[in-house]
Design a protein around this motif. Sequence first.
Motif, mmCIF file in Angstrom:
data_model
loop_
_atom_site.group_PDB
_atom_site.id
_atom_site.type_symbol
_atom_site.label_atom_id
_atom_site.label_comp_id
_atom_site.label_asym_id
_atom_site.label_seq_id
_atom_site.Cartn_x
_atom_site.Cartn_y
_atom_site.Cartn_z
ATOM 1 N N UNK A 187 3.827 -5.027 10.302
ATOM 2 C CA UNK A 187 3.494 -5.348 8.918
ATOM 3 C C UNK A 187 4.767 -5.733 8.178
ATOM 4 N N UNK A 188 4.694 -6.846 7.489
ATOM 5 C CA UNK A 188 5.829 -7.352 6.717
ATOM 6 C C UNK A 188 5.632 -6.972 5.251
ATOM 7 N N UNK A 189 6.602 -6.248 4.705
ATOM 8 C CA UNK A 189 6.545 -5.860 3.298
ATOM 9 C C UNK A 189 6.887 -7.076 2.434
ATOM 10 N N UNK A 190 5.870 -7.858 2.084
ATOM 11 C CA UNK A 190 6.014 -9.039 1.246
ATOM 12 C C UNK A 190 5.457 -8.687 -0.130
ATOM 13 N N UNK A 191 6.346 -8.495 -1.101
ATOM 14 C CA UNK A 191 5.914 -8.057 -2.423
ATOM 15 C C UNK A 191 5.022 -9.077 -3.123
ATOM 16 N N UNK A 192 5.017 -10.315 -2.657
ATOM 17 C CA UNK A 192 4.122 -11.325 -3.218
ATOM 18 C C UNK A 192 2.654 -10.990 -2.935
ATOM 19 N N UNK A 193 2.402 -10.120 -1.962
ATOM 20 C CA UNK A 193 1.034 -9.694 -1.642
ATOM 21 C C UNK A 193 0.442 -8.747 -2.689
ATOM 22 N N UNK A 194 1.276 -8.164 -3.518
ATOM 23 C CA UNK A 194 0.832 -7.105 -4.436
ATOM 24 C C UNK A 194 -0.440 -7.446 -5.209
ATOM 25 N N UNK A 195 -0.545 -8.627 -5.832
ATOM 26 C CA UNK A 195 -1.768 -8.911 -6.596
ATOM 27 C C UNK A 195 -3.036 -9.008 -5.739
ATOM 28 N N UNK A 196 -2.901 -9.120 -4.440
ATOM 29 C CA UNK A 196 -4.067 -9.213 -3.555
ATOM 30 C C UNK A 196 -4.472 -7.866 -2.954
ATOM 31 N N UNK A 197 -3.678 -6.840 -3.213
ATOM 32 C CA UNK A 197 -3.909 -5.547 -2.559
ATOM 33 C C UNK A 197 -5.231 -4.924 -2.977
ATOM 34 N N UNK A 198 -5.644 -5.090 -4.217
ATOM 35 C CA UNK A 198 -6.899 -4.451 -4.635
ATOM 36 C C UNK A 198 -8.065 -4.935 -3.773
ATOM 37 N N UNK A 199 -8.181 -6.227 -3.591
ATOM 38 C CA UNK A 199 -9.269 -6.778 -2.765
ATOM 39 C C UNK A 199 -9.103 -6.364 -1.304
ATOM 40 N N UNK A 200 -7.883 -6.411 -0.823
ATOM 41 C CA UNK A 200 -7.631 -6.046 0.577
ATOM 42 C C UNK A 200 -7.901 -4.568 0.838
ATOM 43 N N UNK A 201 -7.632 -3.712 -0.127
ATOM 44 C CA UNK A 201 -7.890 -2.280 0.038
ATOM 45 C C UNK A 201 -9.383 -2.031 0.223
ATOM 46 N N UNK A 202 -10.195 -2.694 -0.591
ATOM 47 C CA UNK A 202 -11.644 -2.525 -0.477
ATOM 48 C C UNK A 202 -12.143 -3.088 0.855
ATOM 49 N N UNK A 203 -11.593 -4.222 1.272
ATOM 50 C CA UNK A 203 -11.956 -4.788 2.582
ATOM 51 C C UNK A 203 -11.600 -3.821 3.712
ATOM 52 N N UNK A 204 -10.419 -3.224 3.635
ATOM 53 C CA UNK A 204 -10.012 -2.271 4.672
ATOM 54 C C UNK A 204 -10.946 -1.061 4.696
#
Length: 167
Positions: free
Chosen positions: A8-25
């Motif tokens: 996993x690459x810690x790319x801080x640009x992903x931050x705004x997408x984490x909410x959707x990705x958390x629910x998907x996970x």
Amino acid sequence: MTCAECDFEYDLALAPTVSERAVDHAGAYAEVLSGEPAVLRLRPAPEVWSPVEYACHMRDVLLVQRERVLAARRLDRPVAEPMGRDERVDHDGYAEQAPADVARQLHDAALLFAHVLDRLSAADWDRTLTYSYPEPEERSLRWVAVHTLHELRHHLLDMRRPPGHGS
């Protein structure tokens, strides 16, 4: 930073997408937790958690991270105290919890975490807290979000690992 175990690459640009990705996970965790409860409680090795224990851990991580984000919004530079990850396994009886209940709770925790992230303004993402992992360091809420996504991804891989392949 890249996780040596899961890439996993810690790319801080992903931050705004984490909410959707958390629910998907959370949905992916529910799929794993739909298996046979007795099998989901088996540890692949004595020192490696079972799938249900990993799922309980992630449920609690999401709830703790939510509180950390909220604290960083209301306080200047709060300290994120360690959550006692190893103690919780025994203290909360992770292995005895019903997988279907854990799946539902994890989904709810993901929604709660996502809701808090979705309410962050552009300036809020740069608010900080002192985070104890991997060493005490001031971290932005962007990092907290991305780190939580890493935890979700990493432990989902742990849960899917075949028995006998400890981490």
